[in-house]
Enzyme design. Structure first.
Site, mmCIF file in Angstrom:
data_model
loop_
_atom_site.group_PDB
_atom_site.id
_atom_site.type_symbol
_atom_site.label_atom_id
_atom_site.label_comp_id
_atom_site.label_asym_id
_atom_site.label_seq_id
_atom_site.Cartn_x
_atom_site.Cartn_y
_atom_site.Cartn_z
ATOM 1 C CB SER A 93 2.886 -4.511 -31.903
ATOM 2 O OG SER A 93 2.126 -3.806 -32.865
ATOM 3 C CB VAL A 146 1.476 -0.755 -34.714
ATOM 4 C CG1 VAL A 146 1.282 0.754 -34.817
ATOM 5 C CG2 VAL A 146 0.180 -1.424 -34.249
ATOM 6 C CD GLU A 148 13.618 2.030 -28.662
ATOM 7 O OE1 GLU A 148 13.817 0.860 -28.269
ATOM 8 O OE2 GLU A 148 14.538 2.800 -28.993
ATOM 9 C CB CYS A 166 9.079 -4.523 -24.754
ATOM 10 S SG CYS A 166 9.985 -3.162 -23.969
#
Length: 474
Positions: free
Chosen positions: A190, A193, A211, A245
């Site tokens: 995320s 984070v 990523e 994602c």
């Protein structure tokens, strides 16, 4: 059990010994990793089903086969990737010199995986790290405990324990791990984070690959085969229960296209999952109760109208494939990445309005355009920015090792897969071995300085074509 610092020290000593540098060592470790996946396919499937209720088809396609393909690709091309690059531009002053780029391993790298694809999102970066000659510490997601424990068990059995290690634990363990110095940090997860990863890397000036994700739009415009579009949209959106994602996060289309699309979506979902998707063996589950509650909270706060699905069960973390219309830009579903089986449809009136909407948002990890009109696909491609792009399909672009996979802006930094991962975990070292010849040119740079020497030196070092009868690349 060794402490984090002891594990890192062991790997750093191995790296400094040079054991990971030779091609044969790298190839052996890649072959061993290939054996790990091939020989434990059923155990991997069982762990993924326990963690995410993943059907066998999705586990094999999106976790196992994608890892195998990246391994095959790396093993086939490793020798070529490792060769020095000599196609370097030279000028007259350096035409007799040996100039090249050498790819060298970075050192001890940290790879932090994600829970939505808990196998491939940690093994694909590992393939790249091994191919590039690094030692690596793997930190799998603690949310998928079965897969985490399986990796912790299998990695030491198949790979060199002096060069590769798995460290398990929760958020506090990760924070502690990040206090150590690494030569590269590769994180998938995320944006929240990711910010803490950057802060932890800053004191050591550690380079980072992030990523991430974002709200990847699916823009449907112009003439389109609506049945084919519905199938490809449903598959890419609800694959892995929408927990991807790169899943289409929302649809942009005209009201006319929306009205044609909805019946096709209903028919497709019934064909895919039957009258009760909750009873289908092909429909997964939300990973944890906390993630389920987050999605349900977003759905309850939305002012959009549910026209397909909406059913849910907290006891087994089930949410039916759900489609909403009359969704506005300010809606609760449009404020962050959904990451679940909920698909809002927003309406626009023109191609330009759709492009403008996309460009007002953060740059997404992926952008999808569905249209039979090549001009529409090309116009969107030329007037937007995203990590990746796919016309007339969703998520499949990430499975091709020859394409870089990564974000831009808020959706991430850096890329991997195939050669791109090798480059991410390599230092491109510019090298020049000078000749003792052409000293008449070199003496022009020595004191005492003069305008005469400066003029000749500028001529000898220029890259302007035909300035000295040569060209820029030799």
């Amino acid at each position: 059990m060794a402490s984090q610092s002891e594990v890192i020290d062991r790997l750093r000593a191995s790296f400094r010994s040079g054991v990971t540098f030779p091609e044969q060592f790298r190839m052996t470790q890649l072959q061993n990793l290939l054996s790990l996946v091939e020989e434990n396919e059923q155990l991997i499937q069982d762990a993924l089903h326990k963690d995410l209720h993943k059907p066998k088809f999705e586990s094999v396609l999106s976790e196992i086969q994608i890892t195998l393909n990246d391994l095959y690709f790396a093993m086939e091309n490793l020798r070529t990737w490792m060769q020095p690059e000599y196609n370097i531009g030279k000028n007259l002053a350096t035409r007799m010199d040996d100039c090249f780029i050498r790819r060298e391993p970075l050192g001890v790298v940290l790879i932090i995986g994600a829970w939505n694809y808990p196998l491939h999102l940690i093994l694909l970066p590992l393939v790249a790290a091994i191919a590039a000659g690094n030692c690596a510490i793997l930190k799998p997601s603690e949310i998928c405990q079965a897969t985490e424990q399986l990796l912790a068990e299998l990695i030491p059995k198949y790979l060199s324990q002096d060069c590769y290690a798995v460290l398990c634990g929760g958020a506090e363990d990760t924070k502690s791990l990040l206090k150590n110095k690494f030569d590269h940090i590769f994180y998938t997860g995320s944006q929240v984070v990711a910010r803490s990863i950057l802060l932890a890397a800053a004191p050591h000036l550690t380079p980072v690959t992030l990523e991430l994700g974002g709200k990847s739009p699916c823009f449907i415009y112009g003439h389109i085969d609506i049945q084919k579009a519905a199938k490809r949209l449903c598959w890419s959106k609800f694959f892995n229960t929408g927990q991807s994602c790169v899943a289409p996060d929302y649809v942009l289309c005209t009201a006319q296209t929306r009205d044609a699309l909805l019946p096709a979506l209903r028919e497709t979902l019934r064909t895919f999952y039957g009258p009760d998707p909750g009873a289908s063996l092909d429909m997964g589950r939300i990973v944890t109760p906390r993630h389920w509650r987050r999605l349900m909270d977003m759905l309850e706060k939305s002012k959009g109208k549910v026209v397909i699905g909406g059913e849910s069960r907290e006891e087994d973390r089930y949410i039916a494939p759900t489609v909403l219309v009359d969704v506005q830009e300010s809606d609760a579903l449009m404020q962050e990445e959904i990451f679940g089986p909920i698909l809002p449809i927003l309406t626009i009136e023109s191609l330009e309005e759709g492009i403008d909407y996309i460009n007002r948002q953060e740059k997404p990890l992926a952008l999808y355009v569905f249209s039979d009109e090549t001009s529409v696909v090309t116009t969107v491609l030329n007037n937007t920015s995203s990590g990746g792009f796919c016309g007339n399909d969703g998520i499949v672009h990430m499975a091709l090792p020859g394409l870089p996979f990564g974000g831009v802006g808020a959706s991430g930094m850096g890329s991997y897969h195939g050669r791109w991962g090798f480059e991410t975990f390599s230092h491109r070292r510019g090298c020049m071995n000078r000749s003792w010849l052409l000293e008449r040119v070199n003496v022009l740079r020595y004191p005492p300085y003069s305008d005469y020497n400066l003029g000749w030196l500028r001529w000898a070092t220029t890259f302007k074509k035909n300035s000295w009868g040569g060209c820029s690349v030799m």
